[in-house]
Enzyme design. Sequence first.
Site, PDB file in Angstrom:
ATOM      1  N   PRO A  90      -8.668  13.693  -0.417  1.00  0.00           N
ATOM      2  CG  PRO A  90      -7.224  11.868  -0.218  1.00  0.00           C
ATOM      3  CD  PRO A  90      -8.314  12.424  -1.051  1.00  0.00           C
ATOM      4  CD  GLU A 117      -3.708   5.314  -4.852  1.00  0.00           C
ATOM      5  OE1 GLU A 117      -4.193   4.289  -4.338  1.00  0.00           O
ATOM      6  OE2 GLU A 117      -3.289   6.283  -4.173  1.00  0.00           O
TER       7      GLU A 117
END
Length: 248
Positions: A90, A117
């Site tokens: 992201p 993550e």
Amino acid sequence: MRIDVVTIFPEYLEPLNVSLVGKARVRGTLDVRVHDLREWTHDRHNTVDDTPYGGGPGMVMKPDVWGEALDAVAASGEGEGAPALVVPTPSGRSFTQELAVELAAKPWLVFAPARYEGIDRRVIDDYATRWEVHEVSIGDYVLAGGEAAVLVITEAVARLLPGVLGNAESHRDDSFAPGAMADLLEGPVYTKPPVWRERGIPEVLLSGHHGRIARWRRDEAFRRTAAHRPDLIERCDPAAFDKHDRAL
Ligand SMILES: N#Cc1c(-c2ccc3ccn(Cc4cccnc4)c3c2)n[nH]c1N
């Protein structure tokens, strides 16, 4: 082009067996190899993640497992030159048609879609000393992992490879393709029947006048872009339009 994908969800990449990418694989234009990251674990639970240093939510993917996996992929391509490593994230550079064109020129892409993550930063830093690395985001929204991005990027790249799209001209009017239509969205398209639910076809498309049709399509593209993506209008080069019109 060779594409390797290392993932904990190999089944997520099944769509690469169908349609445009699937046909390109059968033809030999694309050599796609999907690897299960857990092959490079050595514990009974096939552990690929651990808690983050510094605390915080979630888990981080282990550098040693990723390092062994990517080293094995590299070794399987000895003599083929270094691949470009593509890491969906992201926080990456926006994936655009321009980047798709850039990646389509590479002989070998290795995708590292993470989960949790993300991957321990040291993996990207280590491979960046030997490989070209692209950290790429496919949009301003949050996914649970990178596999969907691999499907998107692979399709956008594969369709640019010679012989993959039936009509070589198809790229010319792509949305976002470089050239006179650069950064314009595609206009509306129509096919038979000539009347459907009392709706006809724009007369110009039935005129057979290619110049008028091209200009109408350009104007429709401009109108749709102004409505849906006004930010792209600012990037258009008016001179490119004049050149486009002169070519009609
Ligand atoms: N490309 C791309 C992406 C992703 C993406 C890609 C890879 C991973 C791996 C783990 N996560 C989850 C996660 C990690 C950290 C913070 N937020 C979410 C991913 C998200 N989300 N949105 C995009 N456009």
